[in-house]
Each structure stands twice: as structure tokens, then as C-alpha cells.
Design a protein around this motif. Structure first.
Motif, PDB file in Angstrom:
ATOM      1  N   LYS A  43       0.821  -1.212   0.000  1.00  0.00           N
ATOM      2  CA  LYS A  43       0.000   0.000   0.000  1.00  0.00           C
ATOM      3  C   LYS A  43       0.856   1.264   0.000  1.00  0.00           C
ATOM      4  CE  LYS A  43      -3.726   2.132   2.618  1.00  0.00           C
ATOM      5  NZ  LYS A  43      -4.563   2.025   3.818  1.00  0.00           N
ATOM      6  N   ALA A  44       2.057   1.191   0.615  1.00  0.00           N
ATOM      7  CA  ALA A  44       2.929   2.370   0.732  1.00  0.00           C
ATOM      8  C   ALA A  44       3.823   2.573  -0.489  1.00  0.00           C
ATOM      9  CB  ALA A  44       3.797   2.247   1.980  1.00  0.00           C
ATOM     10  N   ALA A  45       3.689   1.761  -1.520  1.00  0.00           N
ATOM     11  CA  ALA A  45       4.555   1.874  -2.702  1.00  0.00           C
ATOM     12  C   ALA A  45       4.487   3.250  -3.365  1.00  0.00           C
ATOM     13  CB  ALA A  45       4.224   0.774  -3.701  1.00  0.00           C
ATOM     14  N   PRO A  46       3.308   3.856  -3.552  1.00  0.00           N
ATOM     15  CA  PRO A  46       3.300   5.199  -4.155  1.00  0.00           C
ATOM     16  C   PRO A  46       3.996   6.251  -3.293  1.00  0.00           C
ATOM     17  CG  PRO A  46       1.099   4.224  -4.200  1.00  0.00           C
ATOM     18  CD  PRO A  46       1.969   3.324  -3.390  1.00  0.00           C
ATOM     19  N   MET A  47       3.854   6.107  -1.972  1.00  0.00           N
ATOM     20  CA  MET A  47       4.535   7.061  -1.083  1.00  0.00           C
ATOM     21  C   MET A  47       6.052   6.895  -1.164  1.00  0.00           C
ATOM     22  SD  MET A  47       2.141   7.224   2.316  1.00  0.00           S
ATOM     23  CE  MET A  47       1.866   5.466   2.455  1.00  0.00           C
ATOM     24  N   ARG A  48       6.519   5.652  -1.276  1.00  0.00           N
ATOM     25  CA  ARG A  48       7.960   5.415  -1.417  1.00  0.00           C
ATOM     26  C   ARG A  48       8.487   6.011  -2.711  1.00  0.00           C
ATOM     27  NH1 ARG A  48       6.741   0.387   0.357  1.00  0.00           N
ATOM     28  NH2 ARG A  48       6.900  -0.497  -1.724  1.00  0.00           N
ATOM     29  N   GLU A  49       7.716   5.855  -3.787  1.00  0.00           N
ATOM     30  CA  GLU A  49       8.132   6.424  -5.070  1.00  0.00           C
ATOM     31  C   GLU A  49       8.156   7.944  -5.023  1.00  0.00           C
ATOM     32  OE1 GLU A  49       5.516   4.806  -7.971  1.00  0.00           O
ATOM     33  OE2 GLU A  49       6.245   2.757  -7.690  1.00  0.00           O
ATOM     34  N   ALA A  50       7.163   8.542  -4.362  1.00  0.00           N
ATOM     35  CA  ALA A  50       7.137  10.009  -4.224  1.00  0.00           C
ATOM     36  C   ALA A  50       8.311  10.490  -3.380  1.00  0.00           C
ATOM     37  CB  ALA A  50       5.817  10.449  -3.595  1.00  0.00           C
ATOM     38  N   GLN A  51       8.634   9.742  -2.311  1.00  0.00           N
ATOM     39  CA  GLN A  51       9.775  10.102  -1.461  1.00  0.00           C
ATOM     40  C   GLN A  51      11.078   9.989  -2.242  1.00  0.00           C
ATOM     41  OE1 GLN A  51       9.807  11.203   1.762  1.00  0.00           O
ATOM     42  NE2 GLN A  51      12.011  11.401   1.618  1.00  0.00           N
ATOM     43  N   GLU A  52      11.196   8.950  -3.053  1.00  0.00           N
ATOM     44  CA  GLU A  52      12.401   8.766  -3.869  1.00  0.00           C
ATOM     45  C   GLU A  52      12.545   9.902  -4.879  1.00  0.00           C
ATOM     46  OE1 GLU A  52      15.877   7.325  -5.167  1.00  0.00           O
ATOM     47  OE2 GLU A  52      14.741   6.437  -3.520  1.00  0.00           O
ATOM     48  N   GLU A  53      11.443  10.306  -5.488  1.00  0.00           N
ATOM     49  CA  GLU A  53      11.480  11.414  -6.450  1.00  0.00           C
ATOM     50  C   GLU A  53      11.854  12.728  -5.755  1.00  0.00           C
ATOM     51  OE1 GLU A  53       8.247  13.739  -9.186  1.00  0.00           O
ATOM     52  OE2 GLU A  53       8.043  11.566  -8.977  1.00  0.00           O
ATOM     53  N   GLN A  54      11.294  12.955  -4.566  1.00  0.00           N
ATOM     54  CA  GLN A  54      11.624  14.164  -3.815  1.00  0.00           C
ATOM     55  C   GLN A  54      13.087  14.160  -3.383  1.00  0.00           C
ATOM     56  OE1 GLN A  54       9.609  16.811  -3.276  1.00  0.00           O
ATOM     57  NE2 GLN A  54      11.372  17.829  -2.353  1.00  0.00           N
ATOM     58  N   ASP A  55      13.602  12.995  -2.952  1.00  0.00           N
ATOM     59  CA  ASP A  55      15.016  12.890  -2.586  1.00  0.00           C
ATOM     60  C   ASP A  55      15.909  13.212  -3.777  1.00  0.00           C
ATOM     61  OD1 ASP A  55      14.443  12.228  -0.006  1.00  0.00           O
ATOM     62  OD2 ASP A  55      14.985  10.099  -0.182  1.00  0.00           O
ATOM     63  N   ARG A  56      15.545  12.697  -4.940  1.00  0.00           N
ATOM     64  CA  ARG A  56      16.347  12.946  -6.143  1.00  0.00           C
ATOM     65  C   ARG A  56      16.343  14.432  -6.498  1.00  0.00           C
ATOM     66  NH1 ARG A  56      20.577  10.732  -7.839  1.00  0.00           N
ATOM     67  NH2 ARG A  56      21.220  12.340  -9.232  1.00  0.00           N
ATOM     68  N   LYS A  57      15.173  15.056  -6.378  1.00  0.00           N
ATOM     69  CA  LYS A  57      15.050  16.476  -6.673  1.00  0.00           C
ATOM     70  C   LYS A  57      15.869  17.312  -5.676  1.00  0.00           C
ATOM     71  CE  LYS A  57      11.115  18.798  -6.335  1.00  0.00           C
ATOM     72  NZ  LYS A  57       9.689  19.088  -6.483  1.00  0.00           N
ATOM     73  N   ASP A  58      15.818  16.937  -4.397  1.00  0.00           N
ATOM     74  CA  ASP A  58      16.597  17.659  -3.386  1.00  0.00           C
ATOM     75  C   ASP A  58      18.095  17.422  -3.564  1.00  0.00           C
ATOM     76  OD1 ASP A  58      14.371  18.757  -2.217  1.00  0.00           O
ATOM     77  OD2 ASP A  58      14.185  17.196  -0.683  1.00  0.00           O
ATOM     78  N   PHE A  59      18.453  16.198  -3.958  1.00  0.00           N
ATOM     79  CA  PHE A  59      19.876  15.906  -4.116  1.00  0.00           C
ATOM     80  C   PHE A  59      20.469  16.626  -5.324  1.00  0.00           C
ATOM     81  CE2 PHE A  59      23.495  13.382  -5.603  1.00  0.00           C
ATOM     82  CZ  PHE A  59      24.283  13.463  -4.473  1.00  0.00           C
ATOM     83  N   ASP A  60      19.658  16.936  -6.320  1.00  0.00           N
ATOM     84  CA  ASP A  60      20.169  17.662  -7.486  1.00  0.00           C
ATOM     85  C   ASP A  60      20.700  19.043  -7.114  1.00  0.00           C
ATOM     86  OD1 ASP A  60      19.636  15.537  -9.113  1.00  0.00           O
ATOM     87  OD2 ASP A  60      17.698  16.307  -9.805  1.00  0.00           O
ATOM     88  N   ILE A  61      20.240  19.602  -6.001  1.00  0.00           N
ATOM     89  CA  ILE A  61      20.711  20.908  -5.539  1.00  0.00           C
ATOM     90  C   ILE A  61      22.031  20.778  -4.780  1.00  0.00           C
ATOM     91  CG2 ILE A  61      20.095  22.905  -4.109  1.00  0.00           C
ATOM     92  CD1 ILE A  61      17.164  22.024  -4.456  1.00  0.00           C
ATOM     93  N   ILE A  62      22.226  19.662  -4.102  1.00  0.00           N
ATOM     94  CA  ILE A  62      23.373  19.500  -3.202  1.00  0.00           C
ATOM     95  C   ILE A  62      24.723  19.556  -3.917  1.00  0.00           C
ATOM     96  CG2 ILE A  62      24.486  17.860  -1.621  1.00  0.00           C
ATOM     97  CD1 ILE A  62      21.751  17.239  -0.512  1.00  0.00           C
ATOM     98  N   PRO A  63      24.948  18.908  -5.079  1.00  0.00           N
ATOM     99  CA  PRO A  63      26.286  18.982  -5.698  1.00  0.00           C
ATOM    100  C   PRO A  63      26.722  20.398  -6.049  1.00  0.00           C
ATOM    101  CG  PRO A  63      25.058  17.176  -6.644  1.00  0.00           C
ATOM    102  CD  PRO A  63      24.110  17.929  -5.773  1.00  0.00           C
ATOM    103  N   GLU A  64      25.784  21.266  -6.360  1.00  0.00           N
ATOM    104  CA  GLU A  64      26.139  22.654  -6.650  1.00  0.00           C
ATOM    105  C   GLU A  64      26.728  23.323  -5.403  1.00  0.00           C
ATOM    106  OE1 GLU A  64      23.849  26.797  -7.724  1.00  0.00           O
ATOM    107  OE2 GLU A  64      22.884  24.901  -8.216  1.00  0.00           O
ATOM    108  N   ALA A  65      26.113  23.079  -4.256  1.00  0.00           N
ATOM    109  CA  ALA A  65      26.638  23.640  -3.006  1.00  0.00           C
ATOM    110  C   ALA A  65      27.915  22.917  -2.585  1.00  0.00           C
ATOM    111  CB  ALA A  65      25.592  23.526  -1.908  1.00  0.00           C
ATOM    112  N   TYR A  66      28.006  21.619  -2.901  1.00  0.00           N
ATOM    113  CA  TYR A  66      29.174  20.806  -2.539  1.00  0.00           C
ATOM    114  C   TYR A  66      30.430  21.299  -3.244  1.00  0.00           C
ATOM    115  CZ  TYR A  66      31.931  16.495  -2.019  1.00  0.00           C
ATOM    116  OH  TYR A  66      32.903  15.573  -1.739  1.00  0.00           O
ATOM    117  N   GLN A  67      30.324  21.677  -4.518  1.00  0.00           N
ATOM    118  CA  GLN A  67      31.482  22.093  -5.297  1.00  0.00           C
ATOM    119  C   GLN A  67      31.663  23.605  -5.367  1.00  0.00           C
ATOM    120  OE1 GLN A  67      33.968  20.457  -6.478  1.00  0.00           O
ATOM    121  NE2 GLN A  67      33.155  18.495  -5.816  1.00  0.00           N
TER     122      GLN A  67
END
Length: 158
Positions: A43-67
Motif C-alpha cells: 500500500k505504501a509503494a506510491p509514497m515510497r516512489e514520491a519520497q524517492e522522487e523528492q530525494d532525487r530532486k533535493d539531491f540535485d541541488i546539493i552537488p552545486e553547493a558541494y562544489q
């Protein structure tokens, strides 16, 4: 394999096959997980997919600050850089650390100060030679060690 989500994934892949005659309850009993836990995971599969998509979107910002400025930073440095971006990005330090672990982004550990290493090599031992042959170790229970130079000499009677 102690991770229930991995077990649930295996059960789901086996049950979802068209020619499968395996029952969910039997497989959950065999794997040692609860049937209600399996259905909650499904039942939680859509929530996991949404969390994974949000994590990916948030992580796309991090390398810019990292470098930023050409050198890599730790989680706190990334946090401060995200706050000073235009527009500011508010992200918890724990989330930054979690995403760094999840996507294998690590900050190199700061190198040791070479001057401190040289100073330690040049420093001589602080221990002095035992010129008066004092006993520094005391053996036995409730042993009170009084150094010999602190023991008063007996008075001579006249």
C-alpha cells in the motif's frame, strides 16, 4: 537478509507472476514476516516512489553547493551554502547527511596539520630519569604509597 522491505520485494515479485500458485500468507510465514506488514508495504509503494522522487530532486541541488568555490564540503558547509543561495534553500542537516549517504557523496577528511606532526617529532619525552630510585607502583589492596623523601626521619633521643 534481515531487511523486511527486501523480503517483501521478493514475495511481491513471486506473487505477481501470472502462473504463480503461491499464497501470500504461506510465503510470509515461511519468510518470518507478518502478512499485514506485507500489505502495508504494498500500500505504501506510491509514497515510497514520491519520497524517492523528492530525494532525487533535493539531491540535485546539493552537488552545486558541494562544489561551490572549487572544494568539497561536509554536511554543515553544504547547509550553510544552501541557506545563502538565491533563493535560499532550507534543508535539514540530517536530511543532507541522509542524502549524502544514499547517493554516496562524501567529504574528504581534513588532513592532519603537518607542522603539528613535526612539532611532535621534535618534542622529547616529558618523563625524567628516576635519579632517586623512587617506587612509583604500589601493589596490594589499600596500598598507600608515600614517597621516601616525604617520610620524616626518626628523631634521635638525647
Amino acid at each position: 537478509m534481515n531487511d523486511p522491505s527486501a523480503i517483501f520485494e521478493i514475495i511481491h515479485s513471486l506473487v505477481s507472476q501470472p502462473e504463480s500458485r503461491l499464497s501470500v500468507s504461506e510465503m510470509c510465514r515461511t519468510a518470518g514476516v507478518s502478512r499485514s506488514g506485507y500489505y502495508a508495504w504494498v500500500k505504501a509503494a506510491p509514497m515510497r516512489e514520491a519520497q524517492e522522487e523528492q530525494d532525487r530532486k533535493d539531491f540535485d541541488i546539493i552537488p552545486e553547493a558541494y562544489q561551490w568555490r572549487g572544494y568539497s564540503k561536509g554536511a554543515k558547509g553544504i547547509y550553510m551554502r544552501l541557506l545563502h543561495m538565491d533563493p535560499p534553500v532550507v534543508m535539514n542537516v540530517k536530511k543532507i547527511r541522509r542524502l549524502m549517504d544514499k547517493y554516496n557523496l562524501s567529504c574528504p577528511i581534513r588532513k592532519a596539520n603537518p607542522y603539528r606532526r613535526i612539532a611532535r617529532a621534535l618534542k622529547t619525552s616529558n618523563a625524567a630519569d628516576n635519579l632517586i630510585q623512587r617506587e612509583f607502583e604500589c601493589y596490594g589492596p589499600r596500598c598507600l604509597h608515600i614517597p621516601s623523601h616525604l617520610i620524616p626521619e626518626p628523631r634521635s633521643s638525647r
